[in-house]
Design a protein around this motif. Structure first.
Motif, short mmCIF file in Angstrom:
data_model
loop_
_atom_site.label_atom_id
_atom_site.label_comp_id
_atom_site.label_asym_id
_atom_site.label_seq_id
_atom_site.Cartn_x
_atom_site.Cartn_y
_atom_site.Cartn_z
N GLN A 107 -7.04 -9.17 -17.21
CA GLN A 107 -5.99 -8.20 -16.97
C GLN A 107 -6.36 -7.06 -16.01
O GLN A 107 -5.50 -6.29 -15.63
CB GLN A 107 -5.44 -7.65 -18.28
CG GLN A 107 -6.42 -6.91 -19.15
CD GLN A 107 -5.81 -6.55 -20.48
OE1 GLN A 107 -4.77 -5.90 -20.53
NE2 GLN A 107 -6.43 -6.97 -21.56
N THR A 108 -7.62 -6.97 -15.61
CA THR A 108 -7.97 -5.94 -14.64
C THR A 108 -8.32 -6.58 -13.30
O THR A 108 -8.68 -7.76 -13.25
CB THR A 108 -9.17 -5.07 -15.10
OG1 THR A 108 -10.37 -5.81 -14.89
CG2 THR A 108 -9.05 -4.67 -16.55
N GLU A 109 -8.24 -5.80 -12.27
CA GLU A 109 -8.60 -6.32 -10.95
C GLU A 109 -10.12 -6.42 -10.76
O GLU A 109 -10.59 -7.04 -9.81
CB GLU A 109 -7.99 -5.45 -9.85
CG GLU A 109 -8.51 -4.00 -9.89
CD GLU A 109 -7.81 -3.10 -8.90
OE1 GLU A 109 -8.11 -3.21 -7.70
OE2 GLU A 109 -6.98 -2.30 -9.35
N PHE A 110 -10.88 -5.84 -11.66
CA PHE A 110 -12.34 -5.78 -11.51
C PHE A 110 -13.07 -6.93 -12.20
O PHE A 110 -14.22 -7.19 -11.91
CB PHE A 110 -12.87 -4.45 -12.05
CG PHE A 110 -12.20 -3.27 -11.43
CD1 PHE A 110 -12.44 -2.96 -10.10
CD2 PHE A 110 -11.32 -2.48 -12.15
CE1 PHE A 110 -11.82 -1.87 -9.49
CE2 PHE A 110 -10.70 -1.40 -11.56
CZ PHE A 110 -10.94 -1.09 -10.23
N GLN A 111 -12.40 -7.57 -13.17
CA GLN A 111 -13.04 -8.67 -13.90
C GLN A 111 -12.10 -9.87 -13.92
O GLN A 111 -10.91 -9.73 -14.16
CB GLN A 111 -13.34 -8.26 -15.34
CG GLN A 111 -13.90 -9.40 -16.17
CD GLN A 111 -14.23 -8.98 -17.57
OE1 GLN A 111 -15.27 -8.39 -17.79
NE2 GLN A 111 -13.36 -9.27 -18.52
N LYS A 112 -12.66 -11.04 -13.72
CA LYS A 112 -11.92 -12.29 -13.85
C LYS A 112 -12.78 -13.27 -14.63
O LYS A 112 -14.02 -13.21 -14.59
CB LYS A 112 -11.54 -12.88 -12.48
CG LYS A 112 -10.59 -12.00 -11.69
CD LYS A 112 -9.28 -11.79 -12.44
CE LYS A 112 -8.39 -10.77 -11.74
NZ LYS A 112 -7.27 -10.33 -12.55
N ALA A 113 -12.10 -14.18 -15.35
CA ALA A 113 -12.82 -15.11 -16.22
C ALA A 113 -12.18 -16.49 -16.16
O ALA A 113 -10.99 -16.63 -15.91
CB ALA A 113 -12.79 -14.59 -17.66
N VAL A 114 -13.01 -17.50 -16.41
CA VAL A 114 -12.56 -18.88 -16.51
C VAL A 114 -13.07 -19.46 -17.83
O VAL A 114 -14.05 -19.00 -18.38
CB VAL A 114 -13.04 -19.76 -15.33
CG1 VAL A 114 -12.46 -19.27 -14.02
CG2 VAL A 114 -14.56 -19.79 -15.26
N MET A 115 -12.36 -20.50 -18.29
CA MET A 115 -12.75 -21.15 -19.54
C MET A 115 -13.25 -22.57 -19.24
O MET A 115 -12.68 -23.27 -18.42
CB MET A 115 -11.57 -21.23 -20.49
CG MET A 115 -11.93 -21.84 -21.83
SD MET A 115 -10.52 -21.92 -22.97
CE MET A 115 -10.14 -20.19 -23.14
N ILE A 116 -14.32 -22.94 -19.92
CA ILE A 116 -14.85 -24.30 -19.86
C ILE A 116 -14.74 -24.86 -21.27
O ILE A 116 -15.38 -24.36 -22.19
CB ILE A 116 -16.32 -24.32 -19.39
CG1 ILE A 116 -16.44 -23.68 -18.00
CG2 ILE A 116 -16.86 -25.74 -19.41
CD1 ILE A 116 -17.86 -23.43 -17.56
N ARG A 117 -13.88 -25.86 -21.43
CA ARG A 117 -13.65 -26.44 -22.76
C ARG A 117 -14.70 -27.50 -23.06
O ARG A 117 -15.24 -28.13 -22.17
CB ARG A 117 -12.26 -27.03 -22.84
CG ARG A 117 -11.20 -25.94 -22.89
CD ARG A 117 -9.83 -26.50 -23.15
NE ARG A 117 -8.87 -25.44 -23.37
CZ ARG A 117 -8.29 -24.75 -22.40
NH1 ARG A 117 -8.57 -25.01 -21.15
NH2 ARG A 117 -7.42 -23.80 -22.70
N ARG A 118 -14.93 -27.68 -24.34
CA ARG A 118 -15.93 -28.62 -24.83
C ARG A 118 -15.64 -30.04 -24.36
O ARG A 118 -14.50 -30.50 -24.40
CB ARG A 118 -15.95 -28.59 -26.36
CG ARG A 118 -17.08 -29.42 -26.95
CD ARG A 118 -17.02 -29.39 -28.48
NE ARG A 118 -18.20 -30.01 -29.00
CZ ARG A 118 -19.18 -29.37 -29.65
NH1 ARG A 118 -19.08 -28.09 -29.88
NH2 ARG A 118 -20.24 -30.02 -30.07
N GLY A 119 -16.69 -30.70 -23.94
CA GLY A 119 -16.61 -32.12 -23.60
C GLY A 119 -17.51 -32.90 -24.54
O GLY A 119 -18.44 -32.36 -25.12
N ASN A 120 -17.24 -34.16 -24.69
CA ASN A 120 -18.04 -34.99 -25.60
C ASN A 120 -18.61 -36.23 -24.92
O ASN A 120 -19.00 -37.18 -25.58
CB ASN A 120 -17.19 -35.40 -26.80
CG ASN A 120 -16.85 -34.21 -27.66
OD1 ASN A 120 -17.73 -33.42 -28.00
ND2 ASN A 120 -15.59 -34.05 -28.01
#
Length: 129
Positions: A107-120
């Motif tokens: 939600q801020t312009e200073f931080q961004k994030a991505v998600m890596i979901r579990r693989g099997n």
């Protein structure tokens, strides 16, 4: 395009880290961020005692409403104010909670994030003949 190897052995190691450490929730769901009062934690947030992340602090954890002892996903965030990247574990989160966490972290312009979901998947190099 280079593919990401999302294999079972990696996730087993994360599960072991989680199961062998005590989870401390220091920011319960719906509490404000300690610095930014407009940021409200969508799920419980804490850390694993006796662990160390890349920022030399304990490994961070988002704990959702489902009962689980498996790491279901990772969040990797980049913060230009702190000049760092961090990894956070997700445990027991519903699909809706996963989405809320991503909104919270982006939600801020200073931080961004991505998600890596579990693989099997078991990689070729890890399979026995």
């Amino acid at each position: 395009m280079q593919s990401f190897e999302n294999n079972a052995f990696f996730w087993q190691k994360l599960d072991t880290l989680f199961l062998s450490s005590k989870l401390v929730i220091d920011r319960p769901k719906n509490t404000c961020h300690y610095k930014y009062s407009n940021l409200i934690y969508p799920v419980d947030y804490g850390y694993l005692c006796d662990t160390m992340g890349s920022d030399q602090s304990p490994i961070d954890v988002f704990r959702g409403s489902k009962k689980s002892t498996l790491v279901q996903a990772l969040i990797v965030s980049a913060d230009i104010l702190k000049k760092d990247c961090e990894v956070k574990l997700l445990i027991g989160c519903t699909d809706e909670e996963e989405e809320e966490i991503l909104v919270f972290l982006n939600q801020t312009e200073f931080q961004k994030a991505v998600m890596i979901r579990r693989g099997n998947e078991v990689p070729e190099w890890g399979q026995n003949d």
